[in-house]
Design a protein around this motif. Structure first.
Motif, PDB file in Angstrom:
ATOM      1  N   ALA A   2       0.830  -1.207   0.000  1.00 35.33           N
ATOM      2  CA  ALA A   2       0.000   0.000   0.000  1.00 35.33           C
ATOM      3  C   ALA A   2       0.866   1.259   0.000  1.00 35.33           C
ATOM      4  N   LEU A   3       1.938   1.260   0.793  1.00 36.86           N
ATOM      5  CA  LEU A   3       2.814   2.439   0.817  1.00 36.86           C
ATOM      6  C   LEU A   3       3.530   2.627  -0.513  1.00 36.86           C
ATOM      7  N   LEU A   6       1.024   4.211  -2.779  1.00 37.15           N
ATOM      8  CA  LEU A   6       0.870   5.639  -2.468  1.00 37.15           C
ATOM      9  C   LEU A   6       2.053   6.453  -2.968  1.00 37.15           C
ATOM     10  N   LEU A   9       1.634   6.858  -6.713  1.00 39.50           N
ATOM     11  CA  LEU A   9       0.613   7.858  -7.036  1.00 39.50           C
ATOM     12  C   LEU A   9       1.100   9.275  -6.743  1.00 39.50           C
ATOM     13  N   ALA A  10       1.854   9.441  -5.656  1.00 42.67           N
ATOM     14  CA  ALA A  10       2.400  10.762  -5.347  1.00 42.67           C
ATOM     15  C   ALA A  10       3.394  11.198  -6.412  1.00 42.67           C
ATOM     16  N   ARG A  13       1.505  12.265  -9.452  1.00 47.49           N
ATOM     17  CA  ARG A  13       0.912  13.593  -9.251  1.00 47.49           C
ATOM     18  C   ARG A  13       1.953  14.698  -9.411  1.00 47.49           C
TER      19      ARG A  13
END
Length: 75
Positions: A2-3, A6, A9-10, A13
């Motif tokens: 999960a990390l 994330l 995705l960061a 972005r």
């Protein structure tokens, strides 16, 4: 995982679609480093009388795969 997701995705972005490649590339490099370093270091796991482990583990204990992946992903 999960990390890592994330972090990917960061990165996406921040820098766009190329950021989607950063997470999987870091993960692959960490697993590759683990594969190469464990036979070189050859640190055995602690014996059963030192620590109680729920399952049976095989292979060497150092470097830690979890630590390598964390360091490769989050620096």
């Amino acid at each position: 995982y999960a990390l890592g997701g994330l972090a990917t995705l960061a990165a996406c972005r921040l820098v766009g679609w190329r950021g989607l490649l950063v997470g999987p590339a870091c993960y692959a490099l960490a697993v590759g480093a683990d594969f190469l370093l464990k036979p070189l270091i050859e640190r055995s796991r602690p014996s059963a009388d030192l620590i109680a482990v729920l399952g049976s583990t095989a292979g060497y204990s150092c470097p830690s795969t979890h630590a390598l992946i964390y360091a490769a992903t989050f620096g």
